[in-house]
Design a protein around this motif. Structure first.
Motif, PDB file in Angstrom:
ATOM      1  N   PRO A   1       0.895  -1.184   0.119  1.00 28.46           N
ATOM      2  CA  PRO A   1      -0.035   0.002   0.008  1.00 28.46           C
ATOM      3  C   PRO A   1       0.936   1.159   0.019  1.00 28.46           C
ATOM      4  CG  PRO A   1       0.238  -0.828   2.167  1.00 28.46           C
ATOM      5  CD  PRO A   1       1.030  -1.981   1.396  1.00 28.46           C
ATOM      6  N   ASP A   2       0.162   2.312  -0.299  1.00 26.29           N
ATOM      7  CA  ASP A   2       1.176   3.704  -0.277  1.00 26.29           C
ATOM      8  C   ASP A   2       1.274   4.229   1.307  1.00 26.29           C
ATOM      9  OD1 ASP A   2       0.813   4.135  -2.990  1.00 26.29           O
ATOM     10  OD2 ASP A   2      -1.364   4.324  -2.852  1.00 26.29           O
ATOM     11  N   LEU A   3       0.646   3.665   2.168  1.00 21.44           N
ATOM     12  CA  LEU A   3       0.437   4.147   3.646  1.00 21.44           C
ATOM     13  C   LEU A   3      -0.107   3.062   4.519  1.00 21.44           C
ATOM     14  CD1 LEU A   3       1.054   6.609   5.496  1.00 21.44           C
ATOM     15  CD2 LEU A   3      -1.406   7.165   5.251  1.00 21.44           C
ATOM     16  N   ILE A   4       0.447   3.132   5.597  1.00 23.17           N
ATOM     17  CA  ILE A   4      -0.125   2.141   6.656  1.00 23.17           C
ATOM     18  C   ILE A   4      -0.673   2.850   7.712  1.00 23.17           C
ATOM     19  CG2 ILE A   4       0.337   0.352   8.389  1.00 23.17           C
ATOM     20  CD1 ILE A   4       2.066  -1.039   6.163  1.00 23.17           C
ATOM     21  N   ILE A   5      -1.677   2.493   8.300  1.00 29.58           N
ATOM     22  CA  ILE A   5      -2.260   3.125   9.694  1.00 29.58           C
ATOM     23  C   ILE A   5      -2.264   2.099  10.626  1.00 29.58           C
ATOM     24  CG2 ILE A   5      -4.106   4.316  10.995  1.00 29.58           C
ATOM     25  CD1 ILE A   5      -5.015   5.467   8.152  1.00 29.58           C
ATOM     26  N   ALA A   6      -1.351   2.295  11.691  1.00 31.20           N
ATOM     27  CA  ALA A   6      -1.086   1.241  12.656  1.00 31.20           C
ATOM     28  C   ALA A   6      -1.822   1.656  13.924  1.00 31.20           C
ATOM     29  CB  ALA A   6       0.266   0.913  12.733  1.00 31.20           C
TER      30      ALA A   6
END
Length: 419
Positions: free
Chosen positions: A103-108
């Motif tokens: 993905p372009d970005l991960i939110i953890a």
């Protein structure tokens, strides 16, 4: 932008747990982003998926975004070994998903803290940036409560430090949580406080009320809806109910809705009381109706000084959104919010006498109760509308630079020359 949203305890409003990630994922989709939300099986949560698990996994679309759910069970009553195993299984599955889909970005979104592992892995191996969201500060909070296993402490410390330092941005739900991120090396310019918000569509005066059959028509209902664990400190509620019963007070009924490791002991302690009713966990929409049928909300936490700045409870926001005066045993931000806004009352943690007096005071003063309820709803609308907070979250996501490929150093081969 393709966003991988990692939240092991995700739920839609059909479940009985927090719906922050559901609301934020919907807001990201509304802005045109492609969102994949990866979750496990959390007790009381509803992922929105109904099909069978195949090879331990199922997926589908929920409210415009893709949900990937692994058959990894988790419940608050599980022991430390079972919890740890569930956390690590989820982290491994999420890491595989991130590395495969890029993905372009991960939110953890933590907790659990181990949700940072797949994000760190994807950043190291694929250059994918991530946002680290601190919903509860670990290991600070379990250490403050005296429940942090000593062997795990160094590992959790190291993981929390890495997550805060290597994240492209850190989202904290309170100023106290933001301070923990700063202390762990996060650049203050990259830390943003976006607290819990009020769901003004789900809760409020437009919701049809209902009351449980145990409640007499004349009884004022005080509602607590949430976990029944050690951190919640609900023993003080049982003791307050006992004090009121000893005085012959029959105008009040306390409702405790939810599940947790302490529920059996609480029910046993309250077995002879007739002014307290225990109800099972129920979907948020049913909780909203029960709030509408109740006259006050309870926000109860255990007597732990760290809670003053390290918590941002949904229960408080739900009470405000429902337009109900809130009685809170949490010091610090929660107490100031209620007392300064005229939306409720603050009682010292563990003070059963004070809690009983606060309950009785609102029973005896319906006009004051109504005024506090109006102030609570007004506060929810003016300052804590979740849609406003979701817009801030989306803006933060869109400000993070896109993934940068990880450059590998070329291999060097030794060459031998022969005369």
């Amino acid at each position: 932008m393709h966003i991988l949203y990692l939240h092991q305890h995700f739920s839609t409003p059909a479940g009985s747990t927090a719906t922050r990630s559901f609301a934020f994922a919907r807001a990201l989709v509304a802005r045109g982003h492609r969102v994949t939300l990866a979750t496990g099986r959390y007790q009381g949560a509803e992922s929105g998926l109904a099909g069978p698990f195949r090879k331990g996994r199922r997926e589908g679309r929920v409210a415009g975004f893709r949900v990937v759910e692994w058959d990894i069970a988790y419940a608050n009553a599980m022991g430390i070994a079972a919890r740890s195993a569930a956390f690590l299984r989820y982290a491994a599955a999420a890491a595989r998903l991130a590395l495969r889909e890029r993905p372009d970005l991960i939110i953890a979104s933590s907790t659990p803290l181990t949700v940072a592992l797949p994000a760190l892995c994807a950043k190291a191996l694929r250059g994918i940036p991530f946002i680290f969201e601190i919903r509860d500060p670990w290991p600070e909070l379990p250490r403050a409560m005296g429940v942090l296993p000593a062997p795990l402490a160094p590992l959790m410390e190291g993981l929390a430090n890495l997550a805060c330092r290597r994240a492209a941005a850190v989202v904290a739900l309170s100023e106290g949580m933001a301070e923990t991120a700063h202390a762990r090396g996060a650049d203050p310019a990259r830390v943003q406080v976006i607290g819990n918000g009020c769901d003004l569509d789900l809760f409020g005066p437009h919701i049809a009320p209902w009351r449980p059959p145990e409640a007499a028509p004349w009884e004022v209902l005080a509602l607590y809806a949430g976990a029944h664990g050690r951190a919640n400190g609900l023993g003080v509620v049982v003791e307050a109910a006992r004090l009121l019963a000893a005085r012959g007070e029959t105008r009040l009924r306390i409702l405790l809705v939810g599940e947790g490791a302490e529920k059996t002991a609480l029910m046993r302690a309250a077995a002879e009381l007739r002014n307290i009713t225990f109800l099972p966990p129920m979907p948020k929409r049913e909780i909203a109706g029960l709030f509408a049928g109740s006259q006050m909300a309870l926000h109860i936490l255990a007597d732990c000084p760290a809670f003053a700045g390290w918590t941002a409870p949904n229960k408080l926001m739900d009470g405000l959104a429902a337009g109900r005066p809130v009685i809170s045993t949490a010091p610090g931000d929660a107490a100031r919010l209620l007392t300064e806004g005229g939306a409720g009352m603050a009682v010292a943690p563990g003070d059963a006498v004070g809690l009983a007096a606060a309950l009785l005071g609102l029973v005896e003063e319906p006009a004051r109760r109504a005024a506090m309820g109006e102030a609570a709803r007004s506060l929810a609308v003016r300052q804590h509308d979740r849609r406003l907070l979701a817009a801030r979250f989306v803006a933060l996501v869109e400000s993070v630079p896109r993934a940068q490929p990880v450059l590998r150093k070329p291999a060097h081969f030794a060459m031998s020359g022969r005369g």
